[in-house]
Design an enzyme around this catalytic site. Structure first.
Site, mmCIF file in Angstrom:
data_model
loop_
_atom_site.group_PDB
_atom_site.id
_atom_site.type_symbol
_atom_site.label_atom_id
_atom_site.label_comp_id
_atom_site.label_asym_id
_atom_site.label_seq_id
_atom_site.Cartn_x
_atom_site.Cartn_y
_atom_site.Cartn_z
ATOM 1 N N VAL A 275 0.831 -1.203 0.000
ATOM 2 C CA VAL A 275 0.000 0.000 0.000
ATOM 3 C C VAL A 275 0.868 1.256 0.000
ATOM 4 O O VAL A 275 1.687 1.458 0.888
ATOM 5 C CB VAL A 275 -0.940 0.017 1.216
ATOM 6 N N SER A 276 0.674 2.105 -0.992
ATOM 7 C CA SER A 276 1.477 3.312 -1.168
ATOM 8 C C SER A 276 0.636 4.565 -0.944
ATOM 9 O O SER A 276 -0.539 4.600 -1.309
ATOM 10 C CB SER A 276 2.060 3.341 -2.585
#
Length: 704
Positions: A275-276
């Site tokens: 997850v960015s």
């Protein structure tokens, strides 16, 4: 007589139901400064040897809550503005707690989680792979973190009062994206169909109040990497989640400096593996075209592949996303808001912990897709080729690509020179080609952990699963479902399961078996092989059932004690000097006489090395506003978002250095007369450290 029995039974039933409706706990919150040496030490996170600290943007803190039920069962949870947590550090914190409180706190009931900021000093993990880019162990980082982690739990303990806990959740859509969407698509379609998004968008909050409903603290879990600040950053920062915490605390600690005040607000890590926060997505730096979906590479001449946030630069992106997270949390805390869906947490406090020897784990698990029982086993730790490719948040070096499933004779030669994997290792990790056989490397000491820490904290009908790594989105979803089902099957209760990532010890990543086949960065960094996630599912199911039955489990094999074998290539401060006709604290560059809103003040001092004194729980400088002829009031410190402190050497041989202090004047700044004060210590060439101070002339901030 019959009527008396019925009345008594009715009383018991009503009492039981009331217990479900409201529960009284002892609750306490605490916070402490854990800012390590801000200069000349590499940051932990990007493994970029060039990312050496040069100053401070925001200080980093550890935030704790302690909960005790009516039977005296107690747990402590800490969220630290750190890349992750190391077991040697946790062991030292427990040692200090037990010296103060006896056996009230121990390994089983204390969980310490890192927010995963990539902008804080490293050198505290005690495993070579994680400290090598820091040039080894850094005692100064370790000590300030150990003391701060201890202090935040101590303060939470000293602040214990009778109170209640409320749980609430909200959806936050514009803060994260999946940085390995092609891996996520490897998961079964019928499983993916159960979820609207390929990342978790739910922010989960535990609110702590006293019996008069006064707010004590709020801890929020949300899945997002703290990588809004990229690997070019050289200033200590708590990144997006840390800024969100500062905003939340500012709201409920009015007129207090950052890191001060009774209310404690934290944003904690969850299943953030894939997850960015760089929600604009990965693009080629020169052409602006999209990167290759599978390899995250760009064609020759189109530049590097990296993702960016919504702001014009990394500072603004951090600010935007931190504000969005803070707004979501504030919406839950505002009882008049439509977002407020709080329900009270009820039930007893329990905990369970077990060390697991992952390479020697053998077991079986039911596969709901094949409807068969699969045998599972762990592998010796190893990193795959795609580990060296980095991610779209921070690309790696050389010509490595994500998604690599074949090896290369040259890199195998380099690998084998360090430590060669056995044929069993190679087969165990398939389809991962092994780049670093870390489980076989022993010089100068262990490269990665082999023994992991698995832990559950139960607070009423909330279960916190403390995992020792970064779970990807689907890996976390499966674990939550598994724990919830196990708790329901044994305890007959519906629980809210929270995954606390990067807790107690760090072992890189965990992906689902399907994602492992893709061998992108997260899979290549799943160090115990393709069954890693299945082992965690097996262990946590067993621990959940044992905890719900109030059973004890074998403690498992303890991680090795390595404090006495640590090595470091970092040198200490030799001495400080200053140019002729100046002194330490001399203002080399004074501020202008007048500034307006949205302008930046810059001043420069002749300084000593900031490593001489970390000014823990203090500040290297203050920006002061004149109240009257005899009184100045501190308006900003080195922990404030609006300020930056940048240190640089001007003469290495003579030990000269300077300190630049920047202040961005925001629209919220009060007009008036200001001045800037810098405090420091210098190291005399013949020994000893001595304090100094410098003060600018005053200047005016005009009304807008």
């Amino acid at each position: 007589m019959a009527n008396s029995k019925m009345a008594f039974l009715a009383f018991l039933a009503v009492s039981f139901l009331c217990g479900l409706v409201s529960a009284t706990y002892k609750v306490g919150v605490g916070r402490a400064d854990i800012t390590g040496p801000p200069v000349e030490i590499n940051f932990m996170g990007y493994a970029n040897i060039k990312q050496v600290g040069r100053g401070i943007h925001t200080r980093v803190f550890a935030r704790a809550f302690v909960v005790e039920d009516e039977k005296g069962n107690r747990v402590a949870f800490v969220s630290a503005d750190a890349g992750m947590m190391g077991y040697g550090l946790k062991r030292e914190v427990i040692k200090r707690l037990q010296a103060r409180y006896g056996n009230i706190y121990h390994n089983d009931n204390v969980a310490i989680s890192g927010t995963h900021t990539h902008g804080a000093p490293g050198g505290f993990l005690m495993h070579l792979l994680y400290d090598i880019s820091i040039l080894g162990f850094v005692p100064q980082t370790f000590e300030v973190m150990a003391q701060g982690l201890y202090l935040c739990i101590k303060r939470a303990t000293d602040n214990l009062v009778d109170g209640r806990i409320l749980l609430s959740k909200t959806t936050v859509l514009n803060v994260n994206i999946n940085r390995s969407p092609s891996s996520y698509l490897r998961n079964p379609a019928e499983e993916r169909a159960q979820y609207e998004h390929d990342t978790d968008k739910t922010l989960t909050q535990l609110r702590f109040v006293d019996l008069e409903n006064n707010l004590l603290g709020a801890f929020n879990w949300y899945a997002v990497h703290a990588t809004s600040m990229n690997n070019t950053n050289r200033l200590v920062t708590s990144d997006n989640v840390g800024y969100a915490a500062l905003l939340l605390e500012k709201e409920y600690n009015p007129n207090k400096m950052p890191g001060k005040g009774k209310f404690v607000g934290a944003f904690c890590s969850s299943n953030l593996g894939d997850v960015s926060p760089n929600i604009m997505g990965p693009k080629c730096s020169i052409s602006g075209n999209e990167c290759d979906l599978l390899t995250s590479r760009c064609p020759t001449g189109e530049g590097d592949c990296f993702a960016s946030g919504p702001g014009k630069d990394m500072f603004e992106s951090t600010q935007i996303l931190g504000q969005r997270l803070a707004d979501a949390a504030l919406g839950l805390l505002n009882e008049q808001s439509q977002e407020s869906t709080a329900r009270e947490v009820t039930g007893d406090v329990r905990f369970i912990h077990q060390f697991v020897d992952m390479p020697n784990y053998n077991g079986s698990t039911y596969n709901p897709l094949s409807r068969k029982v699969d045998k599972i086993r762990g592998c010796q730790p190893a990193m795959g080729y795609s580990f060296a490719a980095g991610t779209t948040d921070g690309p790696g070096a050389f010509s490595f690509e994500q998604g690599t499933t074949t090896d290369n004779p040259m890199w195998n030669f380099v690998r084998d020179f360090i430590a060669a994997p056995t044929q069993e290792d190679i087969k165990c990790h398939e389809p991962k080609p092994i780049l670093l056989a870390t489980g076989r490397a022993t010089f100068p000491y262990e490269w990665q952990p082999k023994i992991v820490s698995d832990q559950l904290l139960k607070i009423g009908d909330v279960i916190i699963a403390a995992v020792p790594c970064e779970f990807t989105t689907m890996a976390g979803r499966r674990l939550r479902n598994q724990i919830r089902a196990a708790a329901s099957a044994v305890g007959g209760i519906d629980t809210e399961v929270i995954i606390a990532g990067l807790t107690n010890i760090y072992t890189s990543y965990t992906v689902t078996p399907e994602e492992y086949q893709a061998q992108r960065y997260e899979a290549a960094s799943t160090i115990f092989g393709p069954h890693t996630h299945s082992i965690y599912m097996d262990v946590f199911e067993r621990l959940t059932k044992a905890m719900m039955r109030n059973e004890t489990v074998d403690a498992g094999p303890s991680p090795p004690y390595m404090n006495d074998v640590m090595l470091s290539l970092n040198t200490g401060v030799l001495f400080d000097g200053h140019p002729i006709n100046t002194d330490f604290g001399y203002v080399k560059s004074q501020p202008n006489k007048e500034y307006g809103i949205n302008e930046t003040v810059k001043v420069t001092y002749i300084s000593g090395n900031p490593r001489n004194n970390l000014f823990t729980e203090k500040t290297y400088f203050t920006i002061e506003r004149k109240i009257n002829e005899d009184r100045w009031k501190v308006a900003y410190t080195d922990a404030s978002w609006e300020t930056k402190m940048v240190w640089h050497r001007t003469n290495t041989i003579l030990g000269f250095s300077e300190m630049d202090i920047y202040w961005d004047i925001s629209p919220q700044t009060l007009p008036g007369e200001y001045r800037i004060r810098h405090s420091g210590e210098y190291k005399y060439i013949l020994g000893g450290k001595y304090p100094y101070e410098g003060l600018t002339h005053s200047f005016t901030v005009k009304e807008d």
